[in-house]
Design an enzyme around this catalytic site. Structure first.
Site, PDB file in Angstrom:
ATOM      1  CG  HIS A  34      -1.901   1.270   1.541  1.00 57.18           C
ATOM      2  ND1 HIS A  34      -1.703   2.024   2.559  1.00 57.18           N
ATOM      3  CD2 HIS A  34      -2.843   1.365   0.810  1.00 57.18           C
ATOM      4  CE1 HIS A  34      -2.701   2.921   2.407  1.00 57.18           C
ATOM      5  NE2 HIS A  34      -3.430   2.497   1.380  1.00 57.18           N
ATOM      6  CG  HIS A  76      -3.377   8.780  -0.573  1.00 60.26           C
ATOM      7  ND1 HIS A  76      -3.993   9.555   0.215  1.00 60.26           N
ATOM      8  CD2 HIS A  76      -3.914   7.729  -0.368  1.00 60.26           C
ATOM      9  CE1 HIS A  76      -5.322   8.820   0.663  1.00 60.26           C
ATOM     10  NE2 HIS A  76      -5.134   7.494   0.235  1.00 60.26           N
TER      11      HIS A  76
HETATM   12 CA    CA Z   1      -5.177   3.790  -2.569  1.00 59.09          CA
END
Ligand code: CA
Length: 339
Positions: A34, A76
């Site tokens: 991630h 992000h």
């Molecule tokens: Ca993501």
């Protein structure tokens, strides 16, 4: 008694039942790094991706937003100040809401920024025990990340996949940019818009997931991310998506869902409560890849292995987004060795 039951029974009888041991009776879940390896290096930088690759996950994630000149960069958020020094380098370029937007900066300008560990509004680190240095990490483009992973795969004889997310498509459209079309063009250029390629494309906005499949002709595997309505993540009605009819609709265009862990299982005083979401997804043959496994943000009183055991075992998910891909991978490998 079928083979699966026999295997489960033997696990129970040998007294070595842990939630982990059930994992391999079903299937080997995938580990998705991630945002690279943010537990150890600032998220989404090429350095973080390089480290993630060395930790040997199944996929590495790239969150994508556009620069002013329409180039997908790996970040992000649509905002910059939480992970860069933009407020020092370009103090005058904030909008009225006191935020700096990636889409207001050309790629050349974005490249001058230093990426740092994610911070709160008061400047403190969101995860205080993570990277504490001030080295000059920078923002990378999607194509730089693709090139890096492809080369590392070749050099190490691995096949680690890509897991890009199209961020805030409605916001990009409002700013006059079509992020999905731009990302698809890049995927096609690299031979990645293919159902058999080692890649999933994810999006929170269900209208966009449908548009990718039906209007833009995407062939790549798609994952519908599931938020909660009160997060304001997209115009999508997530209560509907989580329903029986919603799951059926998702399955018409996507191959998987990316739910938030508490949407699958809640840990209360009376123990674990499994929701019906995983069962609904399985009924519709959707892969389940929940987010996010973090050792520094575990539910109270729960260890990392207990959480993964619950998800892989009792809930039966097919993979996990993890900030600690090495820890998630070690858990999966340990389960494989046991059985
Ligand atoms: Ca993501």
């Amino acid at each position: 008694m079928n083979k699966l039951d026999t295997k489960l029974k033997s696990i129970l009888l040998c007294g070595c039942l842990s939630l982990a041991s059930i994992t391999q009776v079903i299937a080997k879940p995938v580990v998705i790094a991630h945002r690279g390896a943010p537990a150890y290096l600032p998220e989404h930088t090429l350095e973080s991706t390089t480290l993630a690759h060395a930790l040997d996950p199944d996929f590495i994630e790239q969150d994508l937003v556009l620069s002013k000149d329409g180039i997908p960069v790996v970040l992000h958020d649509i905002h910059l100040e939480t992970v860069t020094d933009v407020e020092e380098k370009f103090p005058a370029r904030k909008r009225k809401d006191n935020r700096w937007y990636a889409i207001d900066f050309t790629l050349a300008e974005l490249k001058t920024l230093t990426v740092h560990e994610r911070t709160n509004a008061d400047g403190t680190q969101v995860f205080p025990d993570r990277y504490q240095g001030k080295e000059h990490f920078t923002i990378g483009t999607f194509e730089e990340h693709i090139g890096l992973i492809k080369n590392l795969n070749r050099e190490f004889g691995r096949d680690i996949g890509f897991y890009p997310e199209i961020k805030a498509p409605a916001f990009h459209r409002q700013e006059g940019q079509d992020i999905s079309s731009i990302v698809l063009t890049i995927l096609r250029k690299h031979g990645l818009d293919n159902p058999n390629a080692n890649i999933y494309v994810q999006c929170f906005d269900f209208n966009e997931t449908k548009r990718l499949r039906n209007e833009l002709g995407a062939k790549v595997k798609l994952v519908q991310l599931i938020a909660e309505n009160d997060w304001g993540e997209s115009p999508t009605d997530y209560d509907y998506l989580k329903s029986e009819a919603g799951m059926k609709d998702i399955a018409k265009v996507a191959q998987g869902i990316g739910p938030w862990i508490p949407q699958l299982a809640q840990l209360g005083e009376s123990g674990v409560e499994i929701t019906d979401l995983a069962a609904l997804a399985k009924k519709n043959k959707l892969a389940i890849h929940p987010y996010t496994h973090r050792l520094d943000q575990l539910p109270e009183g729960v260890t990392s292995d207990q959480l993964l055991g619950l998800l892989f075992g009792r809930v039966g998910v097919d993979g996990i987004f993890s900030d600690f891909p090495d820890k998630a991978k070690r858990f999966v490998d340990k389960s494989v060795r046991l059985h």
